[in-house]
Motif scaffolding. Sequence first.
Motif, short mmCIF file in Angstrom:
data_model
loop_
_atom_site.label_atom_id
_atom_site.label_comp_id
_atom_site.label_asym_id
_atom_site.label_seq_id
_atom_site.Cartn_x
_atom_site.Cartn_y
_atom_site.Cartn_z
N ALA A 14 11.90 -51.11 -7.31
CA ALA A 14 10.81 -50.29 -6.81
C ALA A 14 11.21 -48.83 -6.57
O ALA A 14 10.38 -47.92 -6.69
CB ALA A 14 10.27 -50.89 -5.51
N ALA A 15 12.46 -48.60 -6.23
CA ALA A 15 12.92 -47.25 -5.92
C ALA A 15 13.42 -46.48 -7.14
O ALA A 15 13.72 -45.29 -7.05
CB ALA A 15 14.02 -47.30 -4.87
N SER A 16 13.51 -47.12 -8.28
CA SER A 16 14.02 -46.45 -9.49
C SER A 16 13.11 -45.29 -9.89
O SER A 16 11.89 -45.33 -9.71
CB SER A 16 14.13 -47.45 -10.64
OG SER A 16 15.07 -48.46 -10.34
N THR A 17 13.72 -44.26 -10.45
CA THR A 17 12.98 -43.07 -10.84
C THR A 17 12.79 -43.01 -12.35
O THR A 17 13.46 -43.71 -13.11
CB THR A 17 13.72 -41.80 -10.40
OG1 THR A 17 14.97 -41.73 -11.11
CG2 THR A 17 13.97 -41.81 -8.90
N ALA A 18 11.91 -42.14 -12.75
CA ALA A 18 11.67 -41.93 -14.17
C ALA A 18 12.96 -41.49 -14.87
O ALA A 18 13.26 -41.92 -15.98
CB ALA A 18 10.57 -40.89 -14.37
N ALA A 19 13.71 -40.61 -14.23
CA ALA A 19 14.96 -40.13 -14.83
C ALA A 19 15.95 -41.27 -15.04
O ALA A 19 16.64 -41.33 -16.07
CB ALA A 19 15.58 -39.05 -13.94
N GLU A 20 16.01 -42.19 -14.10
CA GLU A 20 16.93 -43.33 -14.23
C GLU A 20 16.50 -44.24 -15.37
O GLU A 20 17.33 -44.71 -16.16
CB GLU A 20 16.99 -44.10 -12.92
CG GLU A 20 17.70 -43.33 -11.80
CD GLU A 20 17.52 -43.96 -10.44
OE1 GLU A 20 18.32 -43.63 -9.54
OE2 GLU A 20 16.59 -44.78 -10.26
N VAL A 21 15.22 -44.49 -15.46
CA VAL A 21 14.70 -45.36 -16.52
C VAL A 21 14.92 -44.75 -17.90
O VAL A 21 15.21 -45.44 -18.88
CB VAL A 21 13.21 -45.65 -16.28
CG1 VAL A 21 12.55 -46.26 -17.51
CG2 VAL A 21 13.04 -46.58 -15.09
N MET A 22 14.80 -43.42 -17.98
CA MET A 22 14.87 -42.74 -19.27
C MET A 22 16.28 -42.30 -19.66
O MET A 22 16.47 -41.75 -20.74
CB MET A 22 13.94 -41.53 -19.26
CG MET A 22 12.47 -41.88 -19.16
SD MET A 22 11.88 -42.87 -20.56
CE MET A 22 11.92 -41.63 -21.87
N ALA A 23 17.24 -42.53 -18.82
CA ALA A 23 18.62 -42.13 -19.14
C ALA A 23 19.09 -42.80 -20.42
O ALA A 23 19.06 -44.02 -20.55
CB ALA A 23 19.55 -42.50 -17.99
N GLY A 24 19.48 -41.98 -21.39
CA GLY A 24 19.98 -42.51 -22.66
C GLY A 24 18.92 -42.88 -23.67
O GLY A 24 19.26 -43.27 -24.80
#
Length: 329
Positions: A14-24
């Motif tokens: 739930a706390a994950s960010t767009a940047a984390e999801v899109m990394a790589g």
Amino acid sequence: MITLQSPLASPFDAASTAAEVMAGVDLRGKLAIVTGGYSGLGLVTSRHLAAAGARVIVPARDPKRASAALAGIDGSVVEPMDLISADSVSVFCARVVGRGQPVSLLINCAGVMASPLARDVEGHESQFSINHLGHYRLTCGLWPALLAAGSARVVAVSSRGHQIAGMDFDDTDFQRRPYDKWVAYGQSKTANALFAMALDTRGREQGVRAFSLHPGQILTDLARHLSSSEIEAFDVFDENGQYKVAPQAGLKTLEQGAATGLWCATSPALDGKGGVYCEDCNIASVNQPEIGRKGVAQWASDPDAAERLWQLSQQWTGLSLAKSRDMER
């Protein structure tokens, strides 16, 4: 009832960010279309897709406002389109398909919430018309370009608000029952989830998968039709009047709110899957009301209801995927 709503071992939460999801994630050479892509969650979504290398088209009812919001985001372009107008959607789709470039991602993020009673030119209630029928028309019109991608995803941004109401197939447009803006909103968000189910059954053998999702509870321009007292009733502000951030309770930042949609659009964990409702960067379980509000309501994950809605949408719009495919020939 058999359900596909089985959570995965996702590295995100739930706390994950767009940047984390899109990394790589590498989207170079891909074309994405994001409705509502110039404000709120849609703007964050457009920014991250473009940063990953995608070319992003943002259809907008107000192109001037959209262009100002997207200024500085390389790879993004704005084109006119109004979801409540069948003619406008048709013109946009013909223009995109006519260019011959495949569409790899279609993210249906635009919407209205709890608006006063209004109707489109065909008499459909406006929340249902914009949130569902407009996106149904858009998907049908873009079908040749989605097929041409070989592997494409369609993402419908639903809401936990779908738990307010299922589909009333006997009076979808409030012609006989009293209009309730929240019931109308809930019905339209249920329609988003059912749409993804029905689309996925039609597209999966041809490489087009579909997903729906709840992004979280984020205060955006979507709340423009609400009074200050209605907003306060959602308990989203702390004692200092600041917006609360509590992802596990559903109160997210824009970056956290956009994460699940981007995960649905790009995650390899969803390869070979589709037709499911997601939240918190995972496939959601079926909701158990006695436990809480997380998960998808049974009425929004019912394949029979999904098929009925699809058939009615086809009847109401005069559009089908088969007819759209004829444009290729």
